[in-house]
Enzyme design. Sequence first.
Site, PDB file in Angstrom:
ATOM      1  N   LYS A 128     -76.103  90.563 -50.473  1.00 34.98           N
ATOM      2  CA  LYS A 128     -76.723  91.300 -51.447  1.00 34.98           C
ATOM      3  C   LYS A 128     -76.210  92.465 -52.267  1.00 34.98           C
ATOM      4  CE  LYS A 128     -81.445  89.776 -50.000  1.00 34.98           C
ATOM      5  NZ  LYS A 128     -82.840  90.313 -49.842  1.00 34.98           N
ATOM      6  N   LYS A 211     -78.888  79.815 -48.937  1.00 36.53           N
ATOM      7  CA  LYS A 211     -80.481  79.680 -48.422  1.00 36.53           C
ATOM      8  C   LYS A 211     -81.463  79.757 -49.622  1.00 36.53           C
ATOM      9  CE  LYS A 211     -82.341  83.676 -47.277  1.00 36.53           C
ATOM     10  NZ  LYS A 211     -83.670  83.595 -47.761  1.00 36.53           N
ATOM     11  N   LYS A 214     -86.448  83.739 -52.518  1.00 38.55           N
ATOM     12  CA  LYS A 214     -87.552  84.195 -53.751  1.00 38.55           C
ATOM     13  C   LYS A 214     -86.886  84.983 -54.712  1.00 38.55           C
ATOM     14  CE  LYS A 214     -90.274  86.379 -50.725  1.00 38.55           C
ATOM     15  NZ  LYS A 214     -89.436  87.658 -49.804  1.00 38.55           N
TER      16      LYS A 214
HETATM   17  P1  ATP Z   1     -85.165  87.830 -50.825  1.00 39.75           P
HETATM   18  O1  ATP Z   1     -84.531  86.838 -51.636  1.00 39.75           O
HETATM   19  O2  ATP Z   1     -85.889  88.771 -51.509  1.00 39.75           O
HETATM   20  O3  ATP Z   1     -84.515  88.442 -49.641  1.00 39.75           O
HETATM   21  P2  ATP Z   1     -86.331  85.775 -49.273  1.00 39.75           P
HETATM   22  O4  ATP Z   1     -86.729  84.523 -49.647  1.00 39.75           O
HETATM   23  O5  ATP Z   1     -85.315  85.695 -48.272  1.00 39.75           O
HETATM   24  O6  ATP Z   1     -86.551  86.918 -50.370  1.00 39.75           O
HETATM   25  P3  ATP Z   1     -87.856  87.495 -47.096  1.00 39.75           P
HETATM   26  O7  ATP Z   1     -88.818  88.461 -47.407  1.00 39.75           O
HETATM   27  O8  ATP Z   1     -86.233  88.205 -46.931  1.00 39.75           O
HETATM   28  O9  ATP Z   1     -87.644  86.337 -47.948  1.00 39.75           O
HETATM   29  O10 ATP Z   1     -87.853  86.903 -45.753  1.00 39.75           O
HETATM   30  C1  ATP Z   1     -89.184  86.743 -45.157  1.00 39.75           C
HETATM   31  C2  ATP Z   1     -89.134  85.890 -44.193  1.00 39.75           C
HETATM   32  O11 ATP Z   1     -88.740  84.306 -44.556  1.00 39.75           O
HETATM   33  C3  ATP Z   1     -88.056  86.050 -43.057  1.00 39.75           C
HETATM   34  O12 ATP Z   1     -88.456  85.569 -41.765  1.00 39.75           O
HETATM   35  C4  ATP Z   1     -86.815  84.926 -43.246  1.00 39.75           C
HETATM   36  O13 ATP Z   1     -86.220  84.706 -42.285  1.00 39.75           O
HETATM   37  C5  ATP Z   1     -87.717  83.846 -43.895  1.00 39.75           C
HETATM   38  N1  ATP Z   1     -87.082  82.963 -44.801  1.00 39.75           N
HETATM   39  C6  ATP Z   1     -86.392  83.315 -46.091  1.00 39.75           C
HETATM   40  N2  ATP Z   1     -85.963  82.385 -46.747  1.00 39.75           N
HETATM   41  C7  ATP Z   1     -86.105  81.499 -45.770  1.00 39.75           C
HETATM   42  C8  ATP Z   1     -85.190  80.051 -45.784  1.00 39.75           C
HETATM   43  N3  ATP Z   1     -84.985  79.485 -46.983  1.00 39.75           N
HETATM   44  N4  ATP Z   1     -85.492  79.221 -44.905  1.00 39.75           N
HETATM   45  C9  ATP Z   1     -86.361  79.495 -43.601  1.00 39.75           C
HETATM   46  N5  ATP Z   1     -86.714  80.888 -43.321  1.00 39.75           N
HETATM   47  C10 ATP Z   1     -86.652  81.817 -44.596  1.00 39.75           C
HETATM   48 MG    MG Z   2     -84.428  87.606 -47.673  1.00 41.13          MG
END
Ligand code: ATP
Ligand code: MG
Length: 348
Positions: A128, A211, A214
Amino acid sequence: MSDAPQQNGTAFPPRVFSGIQPSGGLTLGNYLGAIRRFVDMQEANQGKGIETLYCMVDQHAITVPQSPADLTRNTRELAAGYIAAGLDPAKSILFNQSQVAEHAQLGWIFNCVARMGWMQRMTQWKDKAGKNTQNASLGLFAYPALMAADILVYHATHVPVGEDQKQHVELTRDIAAKFNHDYGVDFFPMTEPVIEGAATRVMSLRDGSKKMSKSDPSDASRINMTDDADAIAQKIRKARTDPDALPSEVEGLKDRAEARNLVNIYAALDNRTVDQVLSEVGGKQFSEFKPMLADLAVARLSPISTEMARLMQTPDEIDTILRSGAERARAIAAPILQQTYDIVGMIR
Ligand code: ATP
Ligand code: MG
């Protein structure tokens, strides 16, 4: 990672905590890797006297810039997503992190326990912050210590998360172990990450090595929980794949990250194993498989997004649920923080 002694947390009664950042709209990755698991754990622990706490971690979201209006909206939409997917405020404690000040208060103590070297090794920090570490916020660097506080301020023993969060839960254990060791106590448990299911790491639709997130600038990289049927079908149609047909066995997905991702998503959405799915779709071309996947994704997601939209029409009701959740969360967190202050020698 650390040489701090590992203690076992068997003396601690089970308690479940997890959180999601309101840093954008929810994705299919968040749903399959996290929220669906949260619901499973809520249901599995009903009637056993085991609390399940699920948080909107807004203080983590602001480690990168967020517009105030978006942060408010995303927090409510995340709460709506939790509830629409099956989290029940009568069964689980649903709340917003910043409404329970004990997280940040314990987070400060953990900033003084965690070591710079531990934080520098976090892959998410490297991802990040990118090349421009000098310009990243101090909060982005320190956020895993706040995450440790989110978990440990409840003495949570189990944390359902996606694969990408494993390292942060391990850091939480390191922080707990170092605190216990430095103060000669057995006060914080050794929390277990719970990483289960066919979709613990959903990948970007545009790049099978990244990955799904969002916060990815490309909307085409992800399926949002709020996407309509047309958007879902179009994103899946355009998802990167290879020219080969689908294999009939898992070994045939080796070195085919994009193909594997789409099959994993299908299996997870359909509550089946990858083997079961491949025995049915093996030999099909993507031109045939992608519409099947799109139909399944729409069938699973549209009832949730419809319910989210309905809940978003009454934001006051969402806020009321979060306020009451915060009160219940604080009732658990406050005594644990006070005991921490006693251990550290802070007068109260
Ligand atoms: P950001 O990009 O802002 O980090 P994010 O999509 O990674 O957002 P988080 O809020 O960081 O979401 O993570 C929330 C939960 O969703 C965590 O338990 C994380 O492991 C899970 N998660 C996030 N992305 C994935 C993915 N692509 N596949 C499976 N689990 C995910
Ligand atoms: Mg995340």
